[in-house]
Write an enzyme that holds these catalytic residues in place. Structure first.
Site, PDB file in Angstrom:
ATOM      1  N   LYS A 153       0.887  -1.079   0.367  1.00  0.00           N
ATOM      2  CA  LYS A 153       0.181   0.061   0.006  1.00  0.00           C
ATOM      3  C   LYS A 153       0.681   1.402   0.265  1.00  0.00           C
ATOM      4  O   LYS A 153       0.482   2.073  -1.145  1.00  0.00           O
ATOM      5  CB  LYS A 153      -1.117  -0.078   1.165  1.00  0.00           C
ATOM      6  CG  LYS A 153      -1.735  -1.233   1.226  1.00  0.00           C
ATOM      7  CD  LYS A 153      -2.624  -0.666   2.483  1.00  0.00           C
ATOM      8  CE  LYS A 153      -2.118  -1.105   3.793  1.00  0.00           C
ATOM      9  NZ  LYS A 153      -1.358  -1.836   4.107  1.00  0.00           N
TER      10      LYS A 153
ATOM     11  N   ARG B 105      13.623  -5.192  10.864  1.00  0.00           N
ATOM     12  CA  ARG B 105      12.724  -4.597  12.160  1.00  0.00           C
ATOM     13  C   ARG B 105      11.465  -5.600  13.360  1.00  0.00           C
ATOM     14  O   ARG B 105      10.931  -7.045  12.636  1.00  0.00           O
ATOM     15  CB  ARG B 105      11.882  -3.939  11.131  1.00  0.00           C
ATOM     16  CG  ARG B 105      12.401  -2.356  11.421  1.00  0.00           C
ATOM     17  CD  ARG B 105      11.503  -1.162  10.607  1.00  0.00           C
ATOM     18  NE  ARG B 105      10.454  -1.942  10.541  1.00  0.00           N
ATOM     19  CZ  ARG B 105       8.868  -1.087   9.347  1.00  0.00           C
ATOM     20  NH1 ARG B 105      10.050  -0.173   9.669  1.00  0.00           N
ATOM     21  NH2 ARG B 105       8.182  -1.468   9.529  1.00  0.00           N
TER      22      ARG B 105
ATOM     23  N   ARG C 293      12.299  -8.684   4.857  1.00  0.00           N
ATOM     24  CA  ARG C 293      12.836  -7.450   4.455  1.00  0.00           C
ATOM     25  C   ARG C 293      14.378  -7.166   5.455  1.00  0.00           C
ATOM     26  O   ARG C 293      14.105  -7.616   6.947  1.00  0.00           O
ATOM     27  CB  ARG C 293      11.724  -6.465   4.653  1.00  0.00           C
ATOM     28  CG  ARG C 293      11.939  -4.988   4.411  1.00  0.00           C
ATOM     29  CD  ARG C 293      10.737  -4.410   4.510  1.00  0.00           C
ATOM     30  NE  ARG C 293       9.054  -4.207   5.422  1.00  0.00           N
ATOM     31  CZ  ARG C 293       8.431  -3.544   5.552  1.00  0.00           C
ATOM     32  NH1 ARG C 293       8.229  -3.253   4.240  1.00  0.00           N
ATOM     33  NH2 ARG C 293       8.104  -3.559   6.695  1.00  0.00           N
TER      34      ARG C 293
ATOM     35  N   ARG D  52      -0.012  -9.903  12.734  1.00  0.00           N
ATOM     36  CA  ARG D  52      -1.177  -8.214  12.626  1.00  0.00           C
ATOM     37  C   ARG D  52      -2.157  -8.822  11.374  1.00  0.00           C
ATOM     38  O   ARG D  52      -2.317  -8.478  11.202  1.00  0.00           O
ATOM     39  CB  ARG D  52       0.544  -7.980  11.320  1.00  0.00           C
ATOM     40  CG  ARG D  52       1.231  -7.275  11.999  1.00  0.00           C
ATOM     41  CD  ARG D  52       2.672  -6.269  12.284  1.00  0.00           C
ATOM     42  NE  ARG D  52       1.883  -5.405  11.327  1.00  0.00           N
ATOM     43  CZ  ARG D  52       3.155  -4.287  10.507  1.00  0.00           C
ATOM     44  NH1 ARG D  52       4.589  -5.638  10.083  1.00  0.00           N
ATOM     45  NH2 ARG D  52       2.974  -3.280   9.597  1.00  0.00           N
TER      46      ARG D  52
ATOM     47  N   ARG E  93      -9.149   0.818   9.292  1.00  0.00           N
ATOM     48  CA  ARG E  93      -8.991  -0.280   8.973  1.00  0.00           C
ATOM     49  C   ARG E  93      -9.890  -1.115  10.325  1.00  0.00           C
ATOM     50  O   ARG E  93      -9.333  -2.145  10.535  1.00  0.00           O
ATOM     51  CB  ARG E  93      -7.782  -0.805   9.960  1.00  0.00           C
ATOM     52  CG  ARG E  93      -6.362  -0.599   8.882  1.00  0.00           C
ATOM     53  CD  ARG E  93      -4.934  -0.421   9.980  1.00  0.00           C
ATOM     54  NE  ARG E  93      -3.339  -1.396  10.035  1.00  0.00           N
ATOM     55  CZ  ARG E  93      -2.570  -0.548   9.555  1.00  0.00           C
ATOM     56  NH1 ARG E  93      -2.826   0.685   8.865  1.00  0.00           N
ATOM     57  NH2 ARG E  93      -1.831  -1.219   9.110  1.00  0.00           N
TER      58      ARG E  93
HETATM   59  P1  AMP Z   1       1.455   0.219   9.205  1.00  0.00           P
HETATM   60  O1  AMP Z   1       2.771   1.242   8.638  1.00  0.00           O
HETATM   61  O2  AMP Z   1       0.489   0.793   8.287  1.00  0.00           O
HETATM   62  O3  AMP Z   1       1.045  -1.306   9.347  1.00  0.00           O
HETATM   63  O4  AMP Z   1       1.027   1.040  10.501  1.00  0.00           O
HETATM   64  C1  AMP Z   1       1.917   0.219  11.419  1.00  0.00           C
HETATM   65  C2  AMP Z   1       1.206   0.442  12.184  1.00  0.00           C
HETATM   66  O5  AMP Z   1       0.142   1.866  13.143  1.00  0.00           O
HETATM   67  C3  AMP Z   1      -0.392  -0.657  13.033  1.00  0.00           C
HETATM   68  O6  AMP Z   1       0.261  -1.805  13.415  1.00  0.00           O
HETATM   69  C4  AMP Z   1      -1.045   0.433  14.228  1.00  0.00           C
HETATM   70  O7  AMP Z   1      -0.689  -0.622  15.255  1.00  0.00           O
HETATM   71  C5  AMP Z   1      -0.800   1.151  13.776  1.00  0.00           C
HETATM   72  N1  AMP Z   1      -1.784   1.733  13.166  1.00  0.00           N
HETATM   73  C6  AMP Z   1      -1.953   2.265  11.369  1.00  0.00           C
HETATM   74  N2  AMP Z   1      -3.116   2.199  10.927  1.00  0.00           N
HETATM   75  C7  AMP Z   1      -4.053   2.732  12.285  1.00  0.00           C
HETATM   76  C8  AMP Z   1      -5.384   2.678  11.708  1.00  0.00           C
HETATM   77  N3  AMP Z   1      -5.998   3.100  10.601  1.00  0.00           N
HETATM   78  N4  AMP Z   1      -6.492   2.133  12.515  1.00  0.00           N
HETATM   79  C9  AMP Z   1      -5.262   1.376  13.745  1.00  0.00           C
HETATM   80  N5  AMP Z   1      -3.795   1.598  14.393  1.00  0.00           N
HETATM   81  C10 AMP Z   1      -3.572   1.593  13.189  1.00  0.00           C
END
Ligand code: AMP
Length: 223
Positions: A15, A164, A129, A175, A90
């Site tokens: 994404k 990471r 990664r 996740r 989400r």
């Molecule tokens: P991402 O880089 O988009 O995978 O986001 C990293 C982390 O940020 C996720 O694993 C969540 O802990 C938090 N996060 C990001 N976007 C959201 C969302 N829309 N709702 C809740 N937590 C989020």
């Protein structure tokens, strides 16, 4: 044409990469909730401290905190030219909160694009990664390794590459589980509104995925 786009897809589906390219190609603001939370963590803000445990364990940040940070961002003047939401909504309550924001502000979403990738492909991609903690460069042991083995090959860097915490296999699986439980209903939500488009990205290169999304956007302009 002002475009408002939501990009859906599991963590690791690509994404972020697609959102960056689309933002550049169409002059849209790229809004990534993950990036916003990570910036707060890095700066050690109060919000950063509140979300730290959620990010480190791969759980979702509570909806009220997340919706507040997004709606604060969407009222900024630069968003008037259109935006692409990456990683939001989400959960079903987040999708409903976004619709409430649209209703209050006389806006609407043009399209929700779901980048669909099989779970095993995602585990495979993310666990390979490697990141440079010094400059932020991202490598992949299979698809784009550093020319210098375990060291960053960017000029003047040479940082020691790491896996990471949130790219460890057990965190990736967590996740993905969270994704299937809480984010997959968002796909149904936009499906019911008739604005969902799915790109099956299994086995496709980032260029192929970008071309498919561009076709979808072209279709919207012609509509
Ligand atoms: P991402 O880089 O988009 O995978 O986001 C990293 C982390 O940020 C996720 O694993 C969540 O802990 C938090 N996060 C990001 N976007 C959201 C969302 N829309 N709702 C809740 N937590 C989020």
């Amino acid at each position: 044409m002002t475009l408002r786009i939501v990009l859906l897809g599991a963590p690791g589906a690509g994404k972020g990469t697609q959102a960056q390219r689309l933002a550049a190609a169409h002059g849209l603001v790229h809004i990534s909730t993950g990036d916003m939370f990570r910036a707060h963590l890095k700066q050690g803000t109060e919000l950063g401290q509140r979300v730290q445990n959620y990010l480190n364990s791969g759980r979702l940040v509570p909806d009220d905190l997340t919706c507040a940070i997004v709606t604060d961002r969407l009222v900024q003047p630069d968003c008037a030219q259109g935006y692409i939401l990456d990683g939001f909504p989400r959960s079903a309550p987040q999708a409903e909160a976004l619709d409430a924001f649209f209703a209050d502000n006389g806006q609407k979403l043009d399209v929700a694009v779901d980048i669909a990738v099989a779970d095993e492909d995602i585990v495979d991609r993310l666990s390979a990664r490697r990141s440079c903690p010094a400059c932020g460069a991202i490598y992949n042991l299979k698809y784009g390794p550093s020319k210098r083995g375990g060291l960053c090959d960017r000029e003047n860097c040479s940082g020691e590459l790491i896996l990471r915490d949130d790219d460890r296999e057990e965190t990736i699986r967590k996740r993905l589980q969270v994704y299937h439980q809480t984010t997959a209903p968002v796909i149904g939500y936009y499906g019911n509104q008739g604005i969902l488009k799915t790109v099956d990205a299994t086995g496709l290169t980032p260029d192929d995925v970008f071309a498919r999304i561009e076709e979808i956007l072209c279709g919207l302009k012609g509509a």
